[in-house]
Design a protein around this motif. Structure first.
Motif, PDB file in Angstrom:
ATOM      1  N   MET A  71       0.830  -1.205   0.000  1.00  0.00           N
ATOM      2  CA  MET A  71       0.000   0.000   0.000  1.00  0.00           C
ATOM      3  C   MET A  71       0.866   1.258   0.000  1.00  0.00           C
ATOM      4  O   MET A  71       0.629   2.193  -0.775  1.00  0.00           O
ATOM      5  CB  MET A  71      -0.937   0.007   1.208  1.00  0.00           C
ATOM      6  CG  MET A  71      -1.907   1.192   1.198  1.00  0.00           C
ATOM      7  SD  MET A  71      -3.011   1.245   2.627  1.00  0.00           S
ATOM      8  CE  MET A  71      -1.909   1.867   3.878  1.00  0.00           C
ATOM      9  N   VAL A  87      -6.235   3.423  -2.802  1.00  0.00           N
ATOM     10  CA  VAL A  87      -5.624   2.490  -1.855  1.00  0.00           C
ATOM     11  C   VAL A  87      -6.667   1.748  -1.020  1.00  0.00           C
ATOM     12  O   VAL A  87      -6.319   0.941  -0.166  1.00  0.00           O
ATOM     13  CB  VAL A  87      -4.614   3.204  -0.919  1.00  0.00           C
ATOM     14  CG1 VAL A  87      -3.500   3.834  -1.723  1.00  0.00           C
ATOM     15  CG2 VAL A  87      -5.297   4.244  -0.036  1.00  0.00           C
ATOM     16  N   TYR A 105      -6.698  -2.066  -0.154  1.00  0.00           N
ATOM     17  CA  TYR A 105      -5.830  -2.678   0.851  1.00  0.00           C
ATOM     18  C   TYR A 105      -6.533  -2.890   2.189  1.00  0.00           C
ATOM     19  O   TYR A 105      -5.899  -3.223   3.183  1.00  0.00           O
ATOM     20  CB  TYR A 105      -4.568  -1.839   1.031  1.00  0.00           C
ATOM     21  CG  TYR A 105      -3.722  -1.802  -0.214  1.00  0.00           C
ATOM     22  CD1 TYR A 105      -2.922  -2.886  -0.573  1.00  0.00           C
ATOM     23  CD2 TYR A 105      -3.743  -0.695  -1.062  1.00  0.00           C
ATOM     24  CE1 TYR A 105      -2.155  -2.863  -1.738  1.00  0.00           C
ATOM     25  CE2 TYR A 105      -2.977  -0.664  -2.220  1.00  0.00           C
ATOM     26  CZ  TYR A 105      -2.185  -1.748  -2.555  1.00  0.00           C
ATOM     27  OH  TYR A 105      -1.437  -1.729  -3.712  1.00  0.00           O
ATOM     28  N   SER A 130      -6.164   0.971   4.963  1.00  0.00           N
ATOM     29  CA  SER A 130      -6.167   2.107   4.040  1.00  0.00           C
ATOM     30  C   SER A 130      -6.791   3.353   4.655  1.00  0.00           C
ATOM     31  O   SER A 130      -6.660   4.449   4.115  1.00  0.00           O
ATOM     32  CB  SER A 130      -6.900   1.743   2.748  1.00  0.00           C
ATOM     33  OG  SER A 130      -8.272   1.515   2.999  1.00  0.00           O
ATOM     34  N   PRO A 145      -3.504   5.888   5.497  1.00  0.00           N
ATOM     35  CA  PRO A 145      -2.567   5.669   4.383  1.00  0.00           C
ATOM     36  C   PRO A 145      -1.137   6.096   4.674  1.00  0.00           C
ATOM     37  O   PRO A 145      -0.200   5.579   4.084  1.00  0.00           O
ATOM     38  CB  PRO A 145      -3.175   6.492   3.242  1.00  0.00           C
ATOM     39  CG  PRO A 145      -4.007   7.531   3.913  1.00  0.00           C
ATOM     40  CD  PRO A 145      -4.534   6.882   5.156  1.00  0.00           C
TER      41      PRO A 145
END
Length: 441
Positions: free
Chosen positions: A232, A263, A266, A270, A273
């Motif tokens: 990520m 993202v 993920y 996420s 982030p």
């Protein structure tokens, strides 16, 4: 609400230089002292002396996007009080007004949360004045680089963990200079909430931190988000590479947001982030982390814990999306499961591993203050430690909770946390607030 009174100034004469401070309501506050400078994507360079003797009109803060959900739940941010600053290495020292020049007061270093993306050391919701007055301690609030500038790296041109290097430089400054403010450099406690707590946990296993601090208080650290983040982070890093030479810092914060939806694949992690990255200085590889905490267990006293309903802050207050249409019993189950996954189980694993290394560690959980819709959610601990009624007056987080309950429980909690900061222990005889569950592991 406490009326402002006895406003004046005080000058600290230190080895770092002459520092002007404000005297107000029983505390002396030396605001926005620059401890280092940095160029973009470079490690911080410590300062050897103070750069100015003035009190800044605006509080420096790393460029960031205001989170509307947190504004509604916690409090409105007056952006006119803050100055965007990419090199945001500043700290504020709050100490009692009445003190003996020869005192060596315990020092608590506040590392703010905000998902490594938002916030700063100097916010009204984390004003330590009440705690400092009551417990005769010093609190140092640290600001550091966030988001794109501090926690999104991946190569030697854009290194990872720069915000963590900022915090390390701040602690070095405190260790070297706090005696000039009446603090004891041999009694330093790091105290962080949310991502600030996560940062502190990782400082315990970072390179270059030997003998800088002695104990830690970790509140609501999302340790469940620390695992398997490489893909990520790498994805988000590559998508924002085009922003690295943008000169307008506010444009950078506006533009990187467009890539956050990408993202989401993920999973839960996420939602944060930006984060610390294993395998990059000053951190070890992820698979080495538990063993390193165990090996370092005898070095630091630890107080770690969470709130009973951490994720309710986001799940139970949603006004759009799927959560807005679910029955409250289903929401309760989602809150319990996600709180366990992100906060509770990882904290227990950390504590059990630390105890196996013969570490001195306490675990706590904060339960609801009164029965209300949100419960003991993420951030409910902040008004308890940083009692500032005017900053929390419009907060939805405290809706239907009379302030007297915040005050009564908070005063007892502040006393316990200060006891731990002084001694590394909490006596069985010390009075506990009803909302607190506490155990020695």
């Amino acid at each position: 609400m406490t009326a402002q009174q006895n406003i004046g100034t005080h000058t600290f004469h230190t080895s770092f230089g002459k520092i002007l401070a404000l005297k107000e309501n029983g505390v002396i506050k030396a605001k926005s002292i620059r401890y280092a400078r940095s160029e973009r994507f470079q490690r911080p360079v410590p300062l050897e002396s103070v750069e100015h003797e003035e009190i800044l009109d605006k509080t420096p803060a790393c460029p960031q996007n205001i989170n509307p959900i947190l504004e509604r739940l916690i409090g409105k941010t007056d952006i006119n009080q803050f100055q965007p600053e990419e090199s945001t290495q500043f700290l504020t020292i709050t100490r009692p007004e009445n003190f003996n020049e020869n005192e060596n007061l315990p020092v608590v270093v506040w590392i703010h949360g905000g998902s490594y993306e938002i916030g700063c050391g100097d916010l009204p919701i984390s004003d330590p004045s009440a705690w400092v007055r009551e417990q005769n301690i010093i609190v140092v609030s640290v600001s550091y680089r966030l988001g794109f500038f501090g926690f999104l790296g991946g190569n030697e041109n854009r290194p990872a963990n720069l915000g963590l290097f900022d915090i390390i430089e701040a602690i070095k400054w405190i260790k070297n200079n706090i005696h000039g403010f009446g603090g004891n450099p041999e009694n330093i406690t790091l105290f962080g909430q949310s991502s600030g707590g996560d940062a502190i946990a990782h400082l315990m296993i970072s390179e270059g931190i030997e003998n800088l601090f002695h104990r830690v208080i970790i509140q609501s650290a999302p340790l469940g988000f620390r695992h398997k983040r490489y893909k990520m982070s790498s994805d988000f890093f590559s998508k924002t590479e085009f922003l690295k030479d943008e000169t307008d810092v506010l444009k950078i914060t506006e533009k990187y947001v467009k890539f956050l939806p990408s993202v989401m694949k993920y999973g839960l992690k996420s939602s944060m982030p930006f984060c610390l990255q294993y395998g990059y200085a000053p951190l070890c590889k992820e698979e080495e982390s538990l063993q390193k905490w165990k090996e370092n267990a005898k070095k630091y006293d630890v107080l770690i814990g969470l709130n009973n309903d951490e994720t309710a802050l986001y799940i139970k207050t949603a006004r759009q999306g799927i959560y807005a249409y679910l029955h409250h019993k289903i929401l309760d189950k989602i809150v319990r499961k996600t709180t366990e996954l992100i906060y509770e189980k990882p904290a227990n694993i950390f504590a059990e591993n630390y105890a196996k290394g013969d570490g001195n560690i306490y675990c706590f959980k904060i339960h609801p203050i009164v029965k209300n819709k949100i419960g003991a959610s993420h951030c409910i601990d902040l008004p308890l430690i940083f009692e500032n009624e005017s900053a929390w007056i419009s907060s939805e987080l405290l809706k239907d909770i009379p302030w007297k309950y915040i005050h009564e429980n908070g005063k007892k909690l502040r006393s316990l946390w200060a006891e731990f900061a002084r001694t590394g222990k909490i006596s069985d005889d010390s009075e506990r607030p009803e909302i607190l569950e506490l155990r020695k592991v």
